[in-house]
Design a protein around this motif. Structure first.
Motif, PDB file in Angstrom:
ATOM      1  N   ARG A  59     -15.461 -55.415  38.599  1.00 44.22           N
ATOM      2  CA  ARG A  59     -15.267 -56.793  39.079  1.00 44.22           C
ATOM      3  C   ARG A  59     -14.775 -56.764  40.529  1.00 44.22           C
ATOM      4  O   ARG A  59     -13.866 -55.989  40.847  1.00 44.22           O
ATOM      5  CB  ARG A  59     -14.225 -57.518  38.232  1.00 44.22           C
ATOM      6  CG  ARG A  59     -14.635 -57.795  36.804  1.00 44.22           C
ATOM      7  CD  ARG A  59     -13.436 -58.379  36.020  1.00 44.22           C
ATOM      8  NE  ARG A  59     -13.764 -58.549  34.631  1.00 44.22           N
ATOM      9  CZ  ARG A  59     -14.240 -59.678  34.096  1.00 44.22           C
ATOM     10  NH1 ARG A  59     -14.415 -60.734  34.862  1.00 44.22           N
ATOM     11  NH2 ARG A  59     -14.531 -59.746  32.816  1.00 44.22           N
ATOM     12  N   PRO A  60     -15.299 -57.614  41.390  1.00 47.01           N
ATOM     13  CA  PRO A  60     -14.777 -57.685  42.760  1.00 47.01           C
ATOM     14  C   PRO A  60     -13.294 -58.061  42.798  1.00 47.01           C
ATOM     15  O   PRO A  60     -12.590 -57.709  43.743  1.00 47.01           O
ATOM     16  CB  PRO A  60     -15.625 -58.772  43.422  1.00 47.01           C
ATOM     17  CG  PRO A  60     -16.863 -58.854  42.602  1.00 47.01           C
ATOM     18  CD  PRO A  60     -16.457 -58.485  41.198  1.00 47.01           C
ATOM     19  N   SER A  61     -12.813 -58.728  41.754  1.00 45.45           N
ATOM     20  CA  SER A  61     -11.410 -59.137  41.695  1.00 45.45           C
ATOM     21  C   SER A  61     -10.477 -58.008  41.247  1.00 45.45           C
ATOM     22  O   SER A  61      -9.260 -58.178  41.272  1.00 45.45           O
ATOM     23  CB  SER A  61     -11.257 -60.317  40.734  1.00 45.45           C
ATOM     24  OG  SER A  61     -11.626 -59.945  39.410  1.00 45.45           O
ATOM     25  N   ASN A  62     -11.015 -56.854  40.856  1.00 45.18           N
ATOM     26  CA  ASN A  62     -10.197 -55.750  40.368  1.00 45.18           C
ATOM     27  C   ASN A  62      -9.851 -54.803  41.520  1.00 45.18           C
ATOM     28  O   ASN A  62     -10.404 -53.712  41.659  1.00 45.18           O
ATOM     29  CB  ASN A  62     -10.929 -55.011  39.240  1.00 45.18           C
ATOM     30  CG  ASN A  62     -10.036 -54.020  38.513  1.00 45.18           C
ATOM     31  OD1 ASN A  62      -8.985 -53.618  39.013  1.00 45.18           O
ATOM     32  ND2 ASN A  62     -10.466 -53.617  37.337  1.00 45.18           N
ATOM     33  N   GLY A  63      -8.918 -55.244  42.340  1.00 46.68           N
ATOM     34  CA  GLY A  63      -8.520 -54.490  43.522  1.00 46.68           C
ATOM     35  C   GLY A  63      -8.062 -53.068  43.243  1.00 46.68           C
ATOM     36  O   GLY A  63      -8.483 -52.138  43.943  1.00 46.68           O
ATOM     37  N   PRO A  64      -7.189 -52.838  42.247  1.00 47.85           N
ATOM     38  CA  PRO A  64      -6.752 -51.470  41.982  1.00 47.85           C
ATOM     39  C   PRO A  64      -7.912 -50.534  41.611  1.00 47.85           C
ATOM     40  O   PRO A  64      -7.962 -49.398  42.069  1.00 47.85           O
ATOM     41  CB  PRO A  64      -5.762 -51.620  40.826  1.00 47.85           C
ATOM     42  CG  PRO A  64      -5.228 -53.009  40.985  1.00 47.85           C
ATOM     43  CD  PRO A  64      -6.416 -53.822  41.475  1.00 47.85           C
ATOM     44  N   ALA A  65      -8.851 -51.017  40.803  1.00 42.14           N
ATOM     45  CA  ALA A  65     -10.002 -50.179  40.432  1.00 42.14           C
ATOM     46  C   ALA A  65     -10.880 -49.912  41.648  1.00 42.14           C
ATOM     47  O   ALA A  65     -11.334 -48.782  41.856  1.00 42.14           O
ATOM     48  CB  ALA A  65     -10.803 -50.842  39.318  1.00 42.14           C
ATOM     49  N   LEU A  66     -11.119 -50.925  42.454  1.00 38.84           N
ATOM     50  CA  LEU A  66     -11.927 -50.733  43.665  1.00 38.84           C
ATOM     51  C   LEU A  66     -11.301 -49.684  44.577  1.00 38.84           C
ATOM     52  O   LEU A  66     -12.009 -48.830  45.131  1.00 38.84           O
ATOM     53  CB  LEU A  66     -12.089 -52.055  44.418  1.00 38.84           C
ATOM     54  CG  LEU A  66     -13.022 -53.082  43.792  1.00 38.84           C
ATOM     55  CD1 LEU A  66     -12.875 -54.432  44.477  1.00 38.84           C
ATOM     56  CD2 LEU A  66     -14.454 -52.595  43.865  1.00 38.84           C
ATOM     57  N   ALA A  67      -9.981 -49.713  44.710  1.00 40.20           N
ATOM     58  CA  ALA A  67      -9.290 -48.736  45.551  1.00 40.20           C
ATOM     59  C   ALA A  67      -9.428 -47.327  44.965  1.00 40.20           C
ATOM     60  O   ALA A  67      -9.682 -46.371  45.703  1.00 40.20           O
ATOM     61  CB  ALA A  67      -7.822 -49.112  45.703  1.00 40.20           C
TER      62      ALA A  67
ATOM     63  N   TYR B   1     -11.845 -46.183  43.016  1.00 41.19           N
ATOM     64  CA  TYR B   1     -13.222 -45.714  43.162  1.00 41.19           C
ATOM     65  C   TYR B   1     -13.533 -45.349  44.612  1.00 41.19           C
ATOM     66  O   TYR B   1     -14.209 -44.362  44.870  1.00 41.19           O
ATOM     67  CB  TYR B   1     -14.209 -46.757  42.633  1.00 41.19           C
ATOM     68  CG  TYR B   1     -13.969 -47.117  41.186  1.00 41.19           C
ATOM     69  CD1 TYR B   1     -13.528 -46.171  40.258  1.00 41.19           C
ATOM     70  CD2 TYR B   1     -14.163 -48.408  40.726  1.00 41.19           C
ATOM     71  CE1 TYR B   1     -13.294 -46.508  38.938  1.00 41.19           C
ATOM     72  CE2 TYR B   1     -13.938 -48.750  39.401  1.00 41.19           C
ATOM     73  CZ  TYR B   1     -13.498 -47.798  38.508  1.00 41.19           C
ATOM     74  OH  TYR B   1     -13.276 -48.123  37.205  1.00 41.19           O
ATOM     75  N   ALA B   2     -13.018 -46.122  45.553  1.00 34.36           N
ATOM     76  CA  ALA B   2     -13.242 -45.806  46.974  1.00 34.36           C
ATOM     77  C   ALA B   2     -12.593 -44.467  47.328  1.00 34.36           C
ATOM     78  O   ALA B   2     -13.197 -43.642  48.012  1.00 34.36           O
ATOM     79  CB  ALA B   2     -12.703 -46.920  47.857  1.00 34.36           C
ATOM     80  N   ARG B   3     -11.359 -44.234  46.852  1.00 36.38           N
ATOM     81  CA  ARG B   3     -10.680 -42.952  47.116  1.00 36.38           C
ATOM     82  C   ARG B   3     -11.460 -41.784  46.526  1.00 36.38           C
ATOM     83  O   ARG B   3     -11.450 -40.682  47.073  1.00 36.38           O
ATOM     84  CB  ARG B   3      -9.262 -42.956  46.538  1.00 36.38           C
ATOM     85  CG  ARG B   3      -8.260 -43.726  47.361  1.00 36.38           C
ATOM     86  CD  ARG B   3      -6.829 -43.462  46.924  1.00 36.38           C
ATOM     87  NE  ARG B   3      -6.588 -43.618  45.504  1.00 36.38           N
ATOM     88  CZ  ARG B   3      -6.277 -44.751  44.890  1.00 36.38           C
ATOM     89  NH1 ARG B   3      -6.165 -45.870  45.588  1.00 36.38           N
ATOM     90  NH2 ARG B   3      -6.061 -44.793  43.590  1.00 36.38           N
ATOM     91  N   ALA B   4     -12.137 -42.028  45.396  1.00 40.76           N
ATOM     92  CA  ALA B   4     -12.905 -40.973  44.735  1.00 40.76           C
ATOM     93  C   ALA B   4     -14.260 -40.742  45.408  1.00 40.76           C
ATOM     94  O   ALA B   4     -14.958 -39.800  45.056  1.00 40.76           O
ATOM     95  CB  ALA B   4     -13.102 -41.319  43.271  1.00 40.76           C
ATOM     96  N   GLY B   5     -14.629 -41.614  46.349  1.00 37.07           N
ATOM     97  CA  GLY B   5     -15.886 -41.434  47.069  1.00 37.07           C
ATOM     98  C   GLY B   5     -17.036 -42.305  46.609  1.00 37.07           C
ATOM     99  O   GLY B   5     -18.160 -42.170  47.092  1.00 37.07           O
TER     100      GLY B   5
ATOM    101  N   VAL C  39     -21.922 -52.827  41.732  1.00 36.59           N
ATOM    102  CA  VAL C  39     -22.460 -51.548  41.260  1.00 36.59           C
ATOM    103  C   VAL C  39     -22.038 -50.487  42.268  1.00 36.59           C
ATOM    104  O   VAL C  39     -22.282 -50.626  43.467  1.00 36.59           O
ATOM    105  CB  VAL C  39     -24.012 -51.591  41.148  1.00 36.59           C
ATOM    106  CG1 VAL C  39     -24.532 -50.255  40.626  1.00 36.59           C
ATOM    107  CG2 VAL C  39     -24.445 -52.743  40.254  1.00 36.59           C
ATOM    108  N   MET C  40     -21.386 -49.441  41.753  1.00 31.76           N
ATOM    109  CA  MET C  40     -20.892 -48.378  42.623  1.00 31.76           C
ATOM    110  C   MET C  40     -21.504 -47.047  42.166  1.00 31.76           C
ATOM    111  O   MET C  40     -21.771 -46.845  40.986  1.00 31.76           O
ATOM    112  CB  MET C  40     -19.364 -48.333  42.601  1.00 31.76           C
ATOM    113  CG  MET C  40     -18.740 -49.629  43.084  1.00 31.76           C
ATOM    114  SD  MET C  40     -16.946 -49.521  43.282  1.00 31.76           S
ATOM    115  CE  MET C  40     -16.877 -48.718  44.900  1.00 31.76           C
TER     116      MET C  40
END
Length: 160
Positions: A119-127, A129-133, A155-156
């Protein structure tokens, strides 16, 4: 996550291990999902995932269950369908460890990339996943149920 950061997390979480999700875990997993999400998976959803042959895993710290997830393999791609850390243990590096476990399972199964929706609203998950590449490669309009309607899913993808 840098190598020194990963080593520090691994040192703090030395008791972590993983085992396949079993029937005896279904009630616990569904209860955790209900605590974590406004539109959780049911016990039946997890049971169906096991029956379908998906890689369903529980993460433990010693004897305590602290996370779980479901990974679906499709030819040379792996798709994380559910990945969760219990509420009381979030923000301590467990999500990174669980994500790493799924990436390794995917590699071992011959996957070239790992996919997920968030979800775009799930900031902690987005962070995380971004840290993981992971990189955002698309958007699924109205993918998730949401209070008052639907929410898109990003979709990531992570190249393995």
């Amino acid at each position: 996550m840098s190598a020194p950061q990963a080593e520090a997390v691994a040192g703090d979480l030395a008791g972590l291990h993983f085992r396949p999700m079993g029937e005896s875990d279904l009630g616990w997993v569904a209860a955790q999902d209900a605590q974590l999400y406004p539109f959780p998976w049911s016990e039946g959803n997890f049971a169906d995932s096991i029956s379908a042959g998906y890689a369903c895993w529980v993460m433990l710290d010693g004897a305590e269950r602290v996370g779980y997830g479901v990974l679906m393999m499709v030819i040379d791609e792996a798709h994380i369908l559910n990945i969760s850390v219990v509420a009381a243990r979030q923000r301590g590096g467990l999500g990174c460890c669980l994500l790493g476990h799924f990436a390794e399972l995917a590699r071992e199964s011959g996957a070239r990339r790992l996919l997920l929706e968030v979800r775009p609203s799930n900031g902690p998950a987005l962070a995380l996943y971004a840290r993981a590449g992971f990189q955002t490669i698309g958007r699924r309009k109205g993918y998730y149920p949401a209070v008052g309607g639907r929410e898109d899913g990003l979709v990531m993808s992570l190249a393995l």
